[in-house]
Each structure stands twice: as C-alpha cells, then as structure tokens.
Design a protein around this motif. Structure first.
Motif, short mmCIF file in Angstrom:
data_model
loop_
_atom_site.label_atom_id
_atom_site.label_comp_id
_atom_site.label_asym_id
_atom_site.label_seq_id
_atom_site.Cartn_x
_atom_site.Cartn_y
_atom_site.Cartn_z
N ASN A 1 0.86 -1.18 0.00
CA ASN A 1 0.00 0.00 0.00
C ASN A 1 0.90 1.23 0.00
OD1 ASN A 1 -1.85 2.01 0.34
ND2 ASN A 1 -2.46 1.41 2.41
N SER A 2 1.12 1.77 -1.18
CA SER A 2 2.03 2.91 -1.33
C SER A 2 1.29 4.24 -1.27
CB SER A 2 2.79 2.78 -2.66
OG SER A 2 1.89 2.53 -3.72
N THR A 3 0.01 4.21 -0.90
CA THR A 3 -0.75 5.45 -0.76
C THR A 3 -0.58 5.98 0.66
OG1 THR A 3 -2.82 4.45 0.06
CG2 THR A 3 -2.45 4.45 -2.32
N SER A 4 -1.16 7.13 0.93
CA SER A 4 -1.06 7.74 2.26
C SER A 4 -2.30 7.47 3.09
CB SER A 4 -0.85 9.26 2.11
OG SER A 4 -1.92 9.82 1.36
N ALA A 5 -3.06 6.45 2.70
CA ALA A 5 -4.29 6.13 3.44
C ALA A 5 -4.50 4.63 3.47
CB ALA A 5 -5.49 6.82 2.77
N ASP A 6 -5.42 4.19 4.32
CA ASP A 6 -5.74 2.77 4.39
C ASP A 6 -6.44 2.33 3.11
OD1 ASP A 6 -4.72 2.66 6.91
OD2 ASP A 6 -6.66 2.82 7.92
N GLY B 1 -22.11 -19.18 -17.33
CA GLY B 1 -22.12 -20.35 -16.45
C GLY B 1 -20.81 -20.61 -15.75
N TYR B 2 -19.73 -19.93 -16.16
CA TYR B 2 -18.43 -20.11 -15.52
C TYR B 2 -18.34 -19.24 -14.26
CZ TYR B 2 -16.75 -22.51 -19.70
OH TYR B 2 -16.58 -23.39 -20.74
N TYR B 3 -17.68 -19.77 -13.25
CA TYR B 3 -17.48 -18.98 -12.04
C TYR B 3 -16.32 -18.02 -12.23
CZ TYR B 3 -20.85 -21.68 -9.39
OH TYR B 3 -22.01 -22.24 -8.92
N ARG B 4 -16.47 -16.84 -11.68
CA ARG B 4 -15.47 -15.78 -11.84
C ARG B 4 -15.13 -15.18 -10.48
NH1 ARG B 4 -14.97 -13.98 -17.06
NH2 ARG B 4 -16.44 -14.84 -18.56
N CYS B 5 -13.96 -14.54 -10.43
CA CYS B 5 -13.60 -13.80 -9.22
C CYS B 5 -13.40 -12.33 -9.59
CB CYS B 5 -12.35 -14.37 -8.56
SG CYS B 5 -10.87 -14.34 -9.57
N LYS B 6 -13.68 -11.48 -8.61
CA LYS B 6 -13.59 -10.04 -8.84
C LYS B 6 -13.02 -9.38 -7.59
CE LYS B 6 -16.61 -5.99 -9.52
NZ LYS B 6 -18.01 -5.55 -9.69
N PHE B 7 -12.14 -8.42 -7.79
CA PHE B 7 -11.59 -7.66 -6.67
C PHE B 7 -11.88 -6.18 -6.86
CE2 PHE B 7 -8.91 -11.46 -6.31
CZ PHE B 7 -9.00 -11.69 -4.94
N THR B 8 -12.33 -5.54 -5.79
CA THR B 8 -12.49 -4.10 -5.76
C THR B 8 -11.62 -3.56 -4.63
OG1 THR B 8 -14.79 -4.33 -6.49
CG2 THR B 8 -14.14 -2.19 -5.58
N ILE B 9 -10.78 -2.59 -4.95
CA ILE B 9 -9.90 -2.01 -3.94
C ILE B 9 -10.38 -0.60 -3.63
CG2 ILE B 9 -7.52 -1.35 -3.39
CD1 ILE B 9 -6.56 -3.54 -5.27
N TRP B 10 -10.75 -0.39 -2.36
CA TRP B 10 -11.25 0.90 -1.90
C TRP B 10 -10.13 1.66 -1.19
CZ3 TRP B 10 -16.36 1.95 -3.07
CH2 TRP B 10 -17.15 0.86 -3.46
N GLY B 11 -10.10 2.97 -1.40
CA GLY B 11 -9.09 3.79 -0.73
C GLY B 11 -9.22 5.23 -1.15
N ARG B 12 -8.27 6.03 -0.78
CA ARG B 12 -8.27 7.44 -1.16
C ARG B 12 -8.01 7.57 -2.66
NH1 ARG B 12 -4.54 10.94 2.47
NH2 ARG B 12 -6.25 10.51 3.89
N PRO B 13 -8.83 8.31 -3.40
CA PRO B 13 -8.63 8.44 -4.86
C PRO B 13 -7.28 9.06 -5.18
CG PRO B 13 -10.81 9.23 -4.22
CD PRO B 13 -10.04 9.01 -2.94
N ASP B 14 -6.77 8.74 -6.34
CA ASP B 14 -5.53 9.33 -6.82
C ASP B 14 -5.70 10.85 -6.88
OD1 ASP B 14 -2.87 8.54 -8.58
OD2 ASP B 14 -3.81 10.38 -9.29
N PRO B 15 -4.73 11.62 -6.35
CA PRO B 15 -4.88 13.08 -6.33
C PRO B 15 -5.04 13.71 -7.71
CG PRO B 15 -2.63 12.41 -5.78
CD PRO B 15 -3.48 11.19 -5.73
N ASN B 16 -4.51 13.04 -8.74
CA ASN B 16 -4.64 13.56 -10.11
C ASN B 16 -5.83 12.95 -10.85
OD1 ASN B 16 -2.17 15.16 -10.01
ND2 ASN B 16 -1.08 13.20 -10.07
#
Length: 204
Positions: free
Chosen positions: A86-91, A104-119
């Motif tokens: 975690n190279s950001t300044s927040a959790d 019909g196929y099983y899938r995996c999904k990841f969502t990463i929550w955190g402070r938005p990129d300043p730019n």
C-alpha cells in the motif's frame, strides 16, 4: 505490505482447497488448489489499476487462457508469491467476490477501496507480442508403463506442443476522462515454446 501466500495459506484440503488442473513444469496436472493463479492474477491486475506498488510478481511458464500474456501472476506454496504494498497515504480495503457469470463459468472479482488518486489517474496493463518462438521438434518417449501404447510399432501423441512468445508489458496511465496520458514499459516476459510429445511402445 501484503503477501498472497500468507493471506490464503497453504493450498491443502484441510484449508478448504479442492482438486483441479494446475500448471506444473510446463504441463497441466491435477493438484490441490489448482486454479489459484486465476485469483492471484485477477488481484494483480486490480492492484495495478489501483496504483499500488507491486513488490513481487512471477509469470507462468505457459500463457494463461483467462488473462492476456504478460498480465498473469502465478503463485506456489512456499516458493512463488505475489506481494504488493500500500504505497498510498491512506488505508485500503480489498473486497473479494466469487460469482457465477452469464456463461455459467465462475469468476472472481476484486475491488480495492481507498483514497482516490490526487490527479484522478487510473492505471492498466497492456501487452504486445514482440516475437513468436517456433514449436520445437517432436519428442519421443518410451511408454515403459504401457499407459498409451504397448508394442514398439505403436505410437500415441499426447501433446501438440505450443509456440513460445516474447511479450513487452506496458503500464498505461489514464486521466479521469479515460484518456491516455502516459505509457511506460515495465517488463518483458518470455513464455518458452513447448515441444510436442509422442509415446512409443516398448514390447516387440
């Protein structure tokens, strides 16, 4: 810093893993925890999209069917890990989801929550095949266990072989409108070519 192997634990039946196909030494075999690399590769691409720092990542020996070449991240118990920071300044908070897709196929999904990129930037990986490596000549093996054929005038081909590839991978930076603002080469992956295999009987 997050280690994929430490979080998931050893791939064992005691830890709830089942048996499925996995890639080992260039061949597909059944193993406990087979398919775990689809999870690590999906998380890898989510980590890159979130702008986090990748500390350790290893490619497969062969291209994967579920992700473009150069965008995979293989793992193996006690040997090969996927590690990011975690190279950001927040959790950050990582949400993992496992669901059945439309086909019909099983899938995996990841969502990463955190402070938005300043730019307002987001990121993605893209790959470009620079060179194809021809399939090597046929390899003949004696079928001593008589698994496929018995007599020495019999043959059975078990593998068609596979081309190899040299792939350049780029990290693309996008602004808040989805426009590309930068494209940086981050690494080059090489997938070795695999020779076709034919078994020959041993009994006269």
């Amino acid at each position: 810093q997050v280690s994929f192997n430490k979080v998931t634990g050893l791939r064992s039946t005691a830890n709830g893993f089942g048996v499925a196909l996995e890639l080992a030494y260039g061949e597909y075999v059944e193993g406990v925890g087979g398919g775990i690399c689809q999870v690590s590769s999906t998380l890898y691409n989510a980590v890159v999209a979130a702008g986090l720092e990748v500390k350790q990542r290893t490619q497969h020996s062969l291209p994967s069917s579920y992700v473009d070449m150069g965008l995979d991240a293989t793992v193996q118990d006690n040997r090969i890990d996927f590690v990011f920071k975690n190279s950001t300044s927040a959790d950050i908070f990582i949400d993992g989801e496992y669901y059945k897709g439309k086909n019909g196929y099983y899938r995996c999904k990841f969502t990463i929550w955190g402070r938005p990129d300043p730019n307002g930037y987001t990121y993605k990986l893209t790959s470009e095949v620079k060179e194809s490596i021809p399939i090597p000549e046929m390899v003949y093996k004696k079928d001593k266990d008589m698994k496929y054929v018995v007599y020495d005038d019999e043959q059975h081909q078990t593998s068609k072989g596979q081309e190899g590839y040299i792939v350049d991978v780029y990290r693309v930076t996008l602004d808040r409108n989805g426009n590309e603002v930068a494209r940086d080469k981050v690494y080059t992956d090489t997938y070795k070519a695999v020779a076709p295999v034919t078994y020959v009987g041993v009994m006269p």
